[in-house]
Scaffold this active site. Structure first.
Site, PDB file in Angstrom:
ATOM      1  N   LYS A  61       0.892  -1.293   0.221  1.00  0.00           N
ATOM      2  CA  LYS A  61      -0.311  -0.524   0.105  1.00  0.00           C
ATOM      3  C   LYS A  61       0.383   0.937  -0.253  1.00  0.00           C
ATOM      4  CE  LYS A  61      -3.542  -1.154  -0.463  1.00  0.00           C
ATOM      5  NZ  LYS A  61      -4.161  -1.094  -1.487  1.00  0.00           N
TER       6      LYS A  61
ATOM      7  N   GLY B 272       2.617   2.579  -2.944  1.00  0.00           N
ATOM      8  CA  GLY B 272       2.458   2.932  -4.598  1.00  0.00           C
ATOM      9  C   GLY B 272       2.858   2.095  -5.535  1.00  0.00           C
TER      10      GLY B 272
ATOM     11  N   HIS C 285       6.901  -7.462  -1.982  1.00  0.00           N
ATOM     12  CA  HIS C 285       6.709  -6.737  -0.925  1.00  0.00           C
ATOM     13  C   HIS C 285       7.896  -7.206   0.387  1.00  0.00           C
ATOM     14  CE1 HIS C 285       3.216  -4.617  -2.349  1.00  0.00           C
ATOM     15  NE2 HIS C 285       2.895  -5.639  -1.796  1.00  0.00           N
TER      16      HIS C 285
ATOM     17  N   ARG D 259       6.329   5.383   1.790  1.00  0.00           N
ATOM     18  CA  ARG D 259       4.953   6.492   1.389  1.00  0.00           C
ATOM     19  C   ARG D 259       4.368   6.749   3.220  1.00  0.00           C
ATOM     20  NH1 ARG D 259      -1.431   4.529   0.261  1.00  0.00           N
ATOM     21  NH2 ARG D 259      -2.657   6.685  -0.293  1.00  0.00           N
TER      22      ARG D 259
ATOM     23  N   SER E 101      -4.389   3.034   3.952  1.00  0.00           N
ATOM     24  CA  SER E 101      -4.899   1.770   2.975  1.00  0.00           C
ATOM     25  C   SER E 101      -4.645   0.895   3.573  1.00  0.00           C
ATOM     26  CB  SER E 101      -3.942   2.745   2.223  1.00  0.00           C
ATOM     27  OG  SER E 101      -4.257   1.876   0.994  1.00  0.00           O
TER      28      SER E 101
ATOM     29  N   TYR F   8       5.932   8.244  -2.411  1.00  0.00           N
ATOM     30  CA  TYR F   8       4.495   8.530  -2.724  1.00  0.00           C
ATOM     31  C   TYR F   8       4.489   9.935  -2.444  1.00  0.00           C
ATOM     32  CZ  TYR F   8      -0.456   7.241  -3.645  1.00  0.00           C
ATOM     33  OH  TYR F   8      -2.180   6.813  -3.589  1.00  0.00           O
TER      34      TYR F   8
ATOM     35  N   ARG G 155      -8.806   3.062  -4.557  1.00  0.00           N
ATOM     36  CA  ARG G 155      -9.614   3.934  -3.701  1.00  0.00           C
ATOM     37  C   ARG G 155      -9.940   5.623  -3.970  1.00  0.00           C
ATOM     38  NH1 ARG G 155     -10.678   4.817   1.178  1.00  0.00           N
ATOM     39  NH2 ARG G 155      -8.309   4.971   2.247  1.00  0.00           N
TER      40      ARG G 155
END
Length: 287
Positions: A45, A47, A101, A123, A131, A186, A250
């Site tokens: 979450k 980017g 990840h 981020r 998120s 981000y 989203r």
């Protein structure tokens, strides 16, 4: 369901067992990198999907064919998930593009020997948490039956899926051979996407004319990328990801944590952040 129902542990980190298996992790550990490979590394979450759109466009010189015809998990696959084993990665022409990840210290031996290029995207962890909390609520393969306060506790303690955000960021910031790693936030991409695309093209040694940079940046605006069915995860079966109740892509904004976290939660978050990151000498875009 609990972590025991949905997760496995790998090197002390919780991973969703639906996409990570003993077989896929063994393949990951044995993966052979090439010097011209490109790795997009992120904590979830942060980017990832955005960069999976930008990098192929930069590499192709702005040709949208791959981002219009291939789902992002095929065009820039995650190395560590079992779906990737069907993609015949060794036969792909250079430069191959991958996502991960995983923490820096979880990368396979070949990564440290070959030293491919890495784009590491960070981020604001409050937005990452926000998120993640919404995303967990729409999936069947992540623990999603916790209250906000319960999940915040897990997140801050590093007991959520993919481990500690703090350890993830610090590990990649402390990577050796930093000339092979590009760090980008981000928030920087939100502020000036054209400049970010230019920086990425220079790092990847793929010089682009100003008009191509502008076209890529325009195509990768959140509102435009959200309409790309190869990028918005609309192809994922409903039993895995319930987009009928919430879009995968989203909002794509900075500061949404202000709409979720209470004052007390912000205070707790800030205190832990200051403690965990006190020795980090890096100017984050959100500080």
């Amino acid at each position: 369901m609990t972590e025991a129902d949905l997760y496995i542990q790998y090197k002390g980190i919780y991973l969703p067992s639906l996409v990570h298996t003993a077989y896929s992790l063994k393949q990951y550990e044995e993966f052979i990198f090439r010097p011209d490979d490109i790795i997009i590394a992120t904590y979830p979450k942060s980017g990832t999907t955005w960069m999976q759109e930008i990098v192929p466009l930069v590499v192709s010189g702005g040709d949208p064919e791959s981002v219009e015809s291939l789902p992002n998990w095929d065009r820039v696959p995650w190395l560590e998930i079992h779906q990737t084993s069907d993609l015949a990665l060794s036969k792909r022409p250079p430069p191959r593009m991958f996502a991960t990840h995983f923490h820096h210290n979880m990368m396979p031996p070949s990564f440290f020997e070959v030293k491919p290029k890495v784009i590491y995207v960070m981020r604001n962890p409050k937005d990452v948490f926000t998120s993640s909390f919404h995303f967990n609520g729409m999936t069947t393969f992540l623990v999603n039956e916790m209250s906000q306060s319960e999940y915040l506790k897990k997140f801050l303690e590093g007991k959520a899926a993919y481990g500690s955000w703090f350890d993830h960021v610090k590990g990649w910031l402390n990577a050796e051979d930093k000339e092979n790693v590009m760090y980008i936030a981000y928030e920087e991409m939100i502020t000036d996407l054209k400049d970010s695309v230019s920086r990425i093209s220079r790092f990847l040694e793929k010089p682009l004319d100003a008009d191509i940079v502008e076209k890529i940046a325009d195509r990768c605006l959140f509102k435009n990328m959200k309409q790309n069915n190869m990028s918005n995860y609309s192809a994922v079966p409903e039993e895995f990801m319930g987009q009928a109740k919430l879009d995968f892509l989203r909002k794509g904004i900075v500061g949404d944590w202000k709409n979720l976290l209470t004052d007390a939660e912000v205070e707790l978050f800030d205190a832990i952040y200051q403690n965990k990151m006190k020795d980090v000498k890096y100017e984050f875009a959100w500080d």
